[in-house]
Write a protein that holds these residues in place. Structure first.
Motif, PDB file in Angstrom:
ATOM      1  N   PRO A   1     161.418  75.337  12.278  1.00 52.69           N
ATOM      2  CA  PRO A   1     161.588  75.789  10.888  1.00 52.69           C
ATOM      3  C   PRO A   1     160.881  74.865   9.884  1.00 52.69           C
ATOM      4  O   PRO A   1     160.353  75.316   8.866  1.00 52.69           O
ATOM      5  N   HIS A   2     160.828  73.565  10.178  1.00 50.46           N
ATOM      6  CA  HIS A   2     160.118  72.632   9.288  1.00 50.46           C
ATOM      7  C   HIS A   2     158.620  72.923   9.297  1.00 50.46           C
ATOM      8  O   HIS A   2     157.988  73.026   8.239  1.00 50.46           O
ATOM      9  N   MET A   3     158.058  73.101  10.509  1.00 48.69           N
ATOM     10  CA  MET A   3     156.613  73.341  10.592  1.00 48.69           C
ATOM     11  C   MET A   3     156.231  74.645   9.911  1.00 48.69           C
ATOM     12  O   MET A   3     155.184  74.748   9.293  1.00 48.69           O
TER      13      MET A   3
ATOM     14  N   GLN B   1     157.643  76.069   7.236  1.00 50.37           N
ATOM     15  CA  GLN B   1     157.570  75.865   5.786  1.00 50.37           C
ATOM     16  C   GLN B   1     156.389  74.966   5.421  1.00 50.37           C
ATOM     17  O   GLN B   1     155.684  75.198   4.456  1.00 50.37           O
ATOM     18  N   ARG B   2     156.193  73.927   6.219  1.00 52.48           N
ATOM     19  CA  ARG B   2     155.126  72.969   5.896  1.00 52.48           C
ATOM     20  C   ARG B   2     153.754  73.649   5.943  1.00 52.48           C
ATOM     21  O   ARG B   2     152.912  73.424   5.081  1.00 52.48           O
ATOM     22  N   LYS B   3     153.566  74.512   6.954  1.00 49.36           N
ATOM     23  CA  LYS B   3     152.278  75.219   7.089  1.00 49.36           C
ATOM     24  C   LYS B   3     152.041  76.153   5.912  1.00 49.36           C
ATOM     25  O   LYS B   3     150.915  76.323   5.463  1.00 49.36           O
TER      26      LYS B   3
ATOM     27  N   VAL C   1     163.385  57.687   6.731  1.00 50.59           N
ATOM     28  CA  VAL C   1     164.340  57.708   7.844  1.00 50.59           C
ATOM     29  C   VAL C   1     164.135  58.880   8.799  1.00 50.59           C
ATOM     30  O   VAL C   1     163.633  59.934   8.417  1.00 50.59           O
ATOM     31  N   ARG C   2     164.534  58.660  10.059  1.00 50.04           N
ATOM     32  CA  ARG C   2     164.540  59.704  11.079  1.00 50.04           C
ATOM     33  C   ARG C   2     165.844  59.542  11.866  1.00 50.04           C
ATOM     34  O   ARG C   2     166.261  58.414  12.127  1.00 50.04           O
ATOM     35  N   ARG C   3     166.448  60.667  12.282  1.00 52.35           N
ATOM     36  CA  ARG C   3     167.648  60.557  13.133  1.00 52.35           C
ATOM     37  C   ARG C   3     167.292  60.941  14.560  1.00 52.35           C
ATOM     38  O   ARG C   3     166.653  61.980  14.774  1.00 52.35           O
TER      39      ARG C   3
ATOM     40  N   VAL D   1     154.007  63.964  10.983  1.00 52.16           N
ATOM     41  CA  VAL D   1     154.129  65.361  10.530  1.00 52.16           C
ATOM     42  C   VAL D   1     155.046  65.493   9.312  1.00 52.16           C
ATOM     43  O   VAL D   1     155.194  66.579   8.768  1.00 52.16           O
ATOM     44  N   ARG D   2     155.629  64.378   8.877  1.00 48.40           N
ATOM     45  CA  ARG D   2     156.484  64.415   7.676  1.00 48.40           C
ATOM     46  C   ARG D   2     155.834  63.734   6.498  1.00 48.40           C
ATOM     47  O   ARG D   2     156.476  63.583   5.447  1.00 48.40           O
ATOM     48  N   ARG D   3     154.580  63.287   6.641  1.00 53.98           N
ATOM     49  CA  ARG D   3     153.962  62.556   5.536  1.00 53.98           C
ATOM     50  C   ARG D   3     154.083  63.379   4.248  1.00 53.98           C
ATOM     51  O   ARG D   3     153.972  64.606   4.276  1.00 53.98           O
ATOM     52  N   CYS D   4     154.279  62.678   3.142  1.00 54.50           N
ATOM     53  CA  CYS D   4     154.457  63.330   1.841  1.00 54.50           C
ATOM     54  C   CYS D   4     153.432  64.440   1.637  1.00 54.50           C
ATOM     55  O   CYS D   4     152.229  64.197   1.669  1.00 54.50           O
ATOM     56  N   LEU D   5     153.937  65.650   1.375  1.00 58.32           N
ATOM     57  CA  LEU D   5     153.043  66.787   1.139  1.00 58.32           C
ATOM     58  C   LEU D   5     152.261  66.621  -0.158  1.00 58.32           C
ATOM     59  O   LEU D   5     151.167  67.129  -0.297  1.00 58.32           O
TER      60      LEU D   5
HETATM   61  C1  HEM Z   1     153.932  58.346  -6.022  1.00 57.90           C
HETATM   62  C2  HEM Z   1     154.583  59.466  -5.799  1.00 57.90           C
HETATM   63  C3  HEM Z   1     155.227  59.849  -4.497  1.00 57.90           C
HETATM   64  C4  HEM Z   1     155.743  59.055  -3.499  1.00 57.90           C
HETATM   65  C5  HEM Z   1     155.789  57.537  -3.456  1.00 57.90           C
HETATM   66  C6  HEM Z   1     156.238  59.951  -2.464  1.00 57.90           C
HETATM   67  C7  HEM Z   1     156.805  59.527  -1.273  1.00 57.90           C
HETATM   68  C8  HEM Z   1     157.271  60.363  -0.277  1.00 57.90           C
HETATM   69  C9  HEM Z   1     157.837  59.923   0.963  1.00 57.90           C
HETATM   70  C10 HEM Z   1     158.039  58.459   1.364  1.00 57.90           C
HETATM   71  C11 HEM Z   1     158.183  61.014   1.684  1.00 57.90           C
HETATM   72  C12 HEM Z   1     158.849  61.041   3.068  1.00 57.90           C
HETATM   73  C13 HEM Z   1     157.780  60.973   4.135  1.00 57.90           C
HETATM   74  C14 HEM Z   1     158.304  60.762   5.537  1.00 57.90           C
HETATM   75  O1  HEM Z   1     159.472  61.082   5.820  1.00 57.90           O
HETATM   76  O2  HEM Z   1     157.528  60.264   6.395  1.00 57.90           O
HETATM   77  C15 HEM Z   1     157.812  62.177   0.905  1.00 57.90           C
HETATM   78  C16 HEM Z   1     157.976  63.484   1.306  1.00 57.90           C
HETATM   79  C17 HEM Z   1     157.653  64.568   0.540  1.00 57.90           C
HETATM   80  N1  HEM Z   1     157.054  64.552  -0.716  1.00 57.90           N
HETATM   81 FE1  HEM Z   1     156.445  62.917  -1.729  1.00 57.90          FE
HETATM   82  N2  HEM Z   1     156.034  61.247  -2.853  1.00 57.90           N
HETATM   83  C18 HEM Z   1     155.423  61.230  -4.078  1.00 57.90           C
HETATM   84  C19 HEM Z   1     155.023  62.327  -4.804  1.00 57.90           C
HETATM   85  C20 HEM Z   1     155.177  63.633  -4.417  1.00 57.90           C
HETATM   86  C21 HEM Z   1     154.704  64.780  -5.151  1.00 57.90           C
HETATM   87  C22 HEM Z   1     153.910  64.710  -6.453  1.00 57.90           C
HETATM   88  C23 HEM Z   1     155.101  65.886  -4.467  1.00 57.90           C
HETATM   89  C24 HEM Z   1     154.882  67.343  -4.772  1.00 57.90           C
HETATM   90  C25 HEM Z   1     154.480  67.822  -5.927  1.00 57.90           C
HETATM   91  C26 HEM Z   1     155.807  65.438  -3.281  1.00 57.90           C
HETATM   92  C27 HEM Z   1     156.348  66.270  -2.314  1.00 57.90           C
HETATM   93  C28 HEM Z   1     156.903  65.847  -1.125  1.00 57.90           C
HETATM   94  C29 HEM Z   1     157.413  66.755  -0.101  1.00 57.90           C
HETATM   95  C30 HEM Z   1     157.445  68.279  -0.164  1.00 57.90           C
HETATM   96  C31 HEM Z   1     157.877  65.953   0.957  1.00 57.90           C
HETATM   97  C32 HEM Z   1     158.504  66.421   2.275  1.00 57.90           C
HETATM   98  C33 HEM Z   1     157.467  66.501   3.396  1.00 57.90           C
HETATM   99  C34 HEM Z   1     158.064  66.939   4.743  1.00 57.90           C
HETATM  100  O3  HEM Z   1     159.235  66.654   4.997  1.00 57.90           O
HETATM  101  O4  HEM Z   1     157.327  67.547   5.552  1.00 57.90           O
HETATM  102  N3  HEM Z   1     155.833  64.065  -3.296  1.00 57.90           N
HETATM  103  N4  HEM Z   1     157.240  61.753  -0.297  1.00 57.90           N
END
Ligand code: HEM
Length: 429
Positions: free
Chosen positions: A80-82, A84-86, A301-303, A363-367
Motif C-alpha cells: 500500500p505504501h508503494m 501511494q508513493r508511485k 525511524v523504522r519498526r 524507499v522512504r526518502r522524503c518525497l
Molecule cells: C527541509 C525540508 C524537509 C525536510 C528536512 C524533510 C525531511 C523528511 C524526512 C526525514 C522524512 C522521512 C524519511 C525516511 O523515513 O527515511 C520525510 C518524509 C516525507 N516528506 Fe519530507 N522533508 C522536508 C520537506 C518536505 C516537503 C516540502 C514535502 C512535500 C511538499 C515533504 C514530503 C514528505 C513526504 C510525503 C514524506 C513521506 C515519504 C514516504 O514515507 O515514502 N517533505 N521528509
C-alpha cells in the motif's frame, strides 16, 4: 527522565548518549517504547536498504495517522505504501520543480516587502507564512484571492494547534489517539478537511485541469495500476501529508540558513554575488550545509517486523530502530570540524547517500526533498539579492524543539536593511 530529556534538551541528550555509549544506544520513551539509535554509516545503509517488509516506517510514524489519515504515504507500509508513493512520485520529479521558480521568488519578494526595516524581526514566523503560501499555490494550486485567504486562515489555525506546546504536552501524556481527540483539535481539523474536500471537488471540474502545473492537479491525473483515479479520501490524506510534512520543515530550514548566514557575512556576501550573477552552485552548498549542521528532524525511524542483527546487535521483532541524522552529521571523520558552518565542504566533496541524510533514505526518502531544496535555494537567492541582513544579536541561537522540528530559539532574529547592491558593484563591508 529519558522522555523529559528528549523533549526538553534533545541535542544535548543525544550528544551525552554518544559520549557515554558510542554509536549505538537505546532510548525508552513514553508511548513510544524502546528506540535503538544508530549513527554509523554502515548501520544506516543497512537500515535504509533493508527490506521494506522488515523495516516498517509507516508503523513507526503511526503517531501521525489520526491527523494525516489512513491513506497517507507516511503511515503506510509495504505494497500500500508503494502504491501511494508511485502515484505521487512524478509530481515531485526534480526537473518539474523549476516550474515553481517564479511563483516561489514572487512569494519571497512579497514577503520581504512586508518586513519592518532597521529593527529586530524574528524570521521563523515569516518563513512559516512564506512556506504556507508556497504550499497553497504550488501544491494545492489555489489562485483566487478570497479562497487563498479562507484556506490560509483555516490552515493557520490548524497548524498552530498542532505545534502549540500545550497540545504537545497533552499528546505526550495521553498518547496520540486520545490527544487528537480533544475538542479544539478536532474542530480545527474538521474545518481544514471541509476546505480541502471542497478544493478537490472544484478542481475535478476545472476546465483547465490538463494545463495546470500544481501538485493537486497532477495527482488528479494519476492512475492506479487498474486505471482508476485516486479517491477523494486518498487525495485529502496526501494533501494533508504534504502540508504537514512540507510546511514547518522547510520554514525551519530557511530560518536556520538565515540564522547561520547573518553570522557569516562573507558567506552571505558570496551567496549574494552568485545570486546577482545568476549562478546556483554556492546556494546549493549553503542549503546542504544548513541541513547538515541544523537538521530539522533529528532522526528517522523504522519498526522491525522480524529479528534483525544491526552493527552486531541482535534486535527482536517489534524494536524501533532509528537512524540518527543529528549524530551522523556530526561525525568528524566525515565532516572535519563538524560544528563549523562551512558550505564550501559541499563544493569540495559531494554529499554522501548514507552520510548526508536530512531527508532520510531508501524507499522512504522524503518525497519533497527536491521541492524543499529548490524552495530553499530560490528563497535564499531572492532575499540575499534584494536586502541586507544582519543579526539582531551577535550570539548564535541555540536549538529549540517546536513540535517535532528543531528551530532557532529566538526565531532567527535579524535586522533587515534596504541596501541592494546593483549587479557588479561592490558592497561596503
Ligand atoms: C527541509 C525540508 C524537509 C525536510 C528536512 C524533510 C525531511 C523528511 C524526512 C526525514 C522524512 C522521512 C524519511 C525516511 O523515513 O527515511 C520525510 C518524509 C516525507 N516528506 Fe519530507 N522533508 C522536508 C520537506 C518536505 C516537503 C516540502 C514535502 C512535500 C511538499 C515533504 C514530503 C514528505 C513526504 C510525503 C514524506 C513521506 C515519504 C514516504 O514515507 O515514502 N517533505 N521528509
Amino acid at each position: 527522565m529519558q522522555t523529559v530529556r528528549w523533549v526538553k534538551r534533545p541535542t544535548a541528550y543525544l550528544e551525552s548518549c554518544r559520549m557515554r555509549y558510542g554509536d549505538v544506544f537505546t532510548m525508552r520513551l513514553m508511548h513510544e517504547g524502546t528506540w535503538v539509535l544508530f549513527s554509523h554509516p554502515e548501520a544506516v545503509k543497512q537500515i535504509f536498504t533493508g527490506s521494506p517488509e522488515v523495516f516498517h516506517a509507516g508503523e513507526a510514524n503511526s503517531i501521525l495517522a489520526p491527523v494525516l489519515g489512513s491513506h497517507s504515504v507516511l503511515v503506510l507500509d509495504e505494497r500500500p505504501h508503494m502504491v501511494q508513493r508511485k502515484l505521487m512520485l512524478p509530481a515531485f520529479h526534480g526537473e518539474r520543480m523549476h516550474r515553481y521558480r517564479e511563483l516561489i521568488a514572487d512569494v519571497a519578494s512579497r514577503e520581504l516587502s512586508l518586513w519592518p526595516r532597521r529593527e529586530a524581526v524574528a524570521l521563523a514566523p515569516r518563513m512559516q507564512a512564506l512556506t504556507l503560501e508556497v504550499i497553497m499555490r504550488a501544491v494545492f494550486g489555489v489562485r483566487e484571492a478570497d479562497r487563498l485567504e479562507e484556506l490560509r486562515r483555516r490552515l493557520r489555525a490548524f497548524l498552530d494547534a498542532t505545534s502549540n506546546p500545550r497540545v504537545w504536552a497533552v499528546l505526550v501524556l495521553l498518547g496520540p489517539e486520545r490527544g487528537v481527540g480533544t475538542a479544539p483539535f478536532r474542530r480545527a481539523l474538521g474545518r481544514v478537511d471541509a476546505v480541502i474536500y471542497d478544493e478537490i471537488r472544484r478542481r475535478r471540474e476545472a476546465p483547465d485541469l490538463q494545463e495546470r502545473d500544481d501538485i493537486l492537479s497532477m495527482l488528479l491525473g494519476a492512475r492506479h495500476e487498474d486505471g482508476s483515479p485516486m479517491t477523494d479520501a486518498e487525495l485529502r490524506d496526501e494533501l494533508m501529508t504534504l502540508l504537514v510534512a512540507g510546511h514547518e520543515t522547510t520554514a525551519s530550514a530557511l530560518s536556520w540558513a538565515l540564522e547561520r548566514l547573518v553570522r557569516h557575512p562573507h558567506k552571505l556576501e558570496r551567496l549574494r554575488t552568485e545570486a546577482l550573477a545568476g549562478g546556483d552552485e554556492y546556494v546549493d552548498a549553503v542549503a546542504k550545509e544548513t541541513l547538515r549542521l541544523r537538521p530539522i528532524l533529528p532522526l528517522v525511524v523504522r519498526r522491525l517486523t522480524e529479528p534483525v542483527a544491526i552493527a552486531g546487535h541482535e534486535l527482536p521483532a517489534g524494536t524501533t530502530v532509528a537512524c540518527c541524522i543529528y549524530l551522523m552529521h556530526r561525525r568528524p571523520e566525515v565532516y572535519p570540524d563538524p560544528g563549523a558552518f562551512r558550505p564550501e565542504r559541499f563544493l569540495e566533496q559531494p554529499a554522501g547517500t548514507y552520510t548526508w541524510i536530512p531527508f532520510g533514505g531508501g524507499v522512504r526518502r522524503c518525497l519533497g526533498g527536491s521541492f524543499a531544496m529548490f524552495e530553499m535555494k530560490t528563497v535564499l537567492q531572492t532575499l540575499a539579492a534584494s536586502a541586507s541582513l544582519a543579526p539582531a544579536d551577535p550570539r548564535a541561537e541555540h536549538v529549540r524543539r517546536r513540535a517535532i522540528t528543531f528551530v532557532p530559539e529566538r526565531g532567527a532574529e535579524v535586522v533587515v536593511g534596504d541596501a541592494v547592491a546593483p549587479a557588479g558593484e561592490k558592497v561596503a563591508a
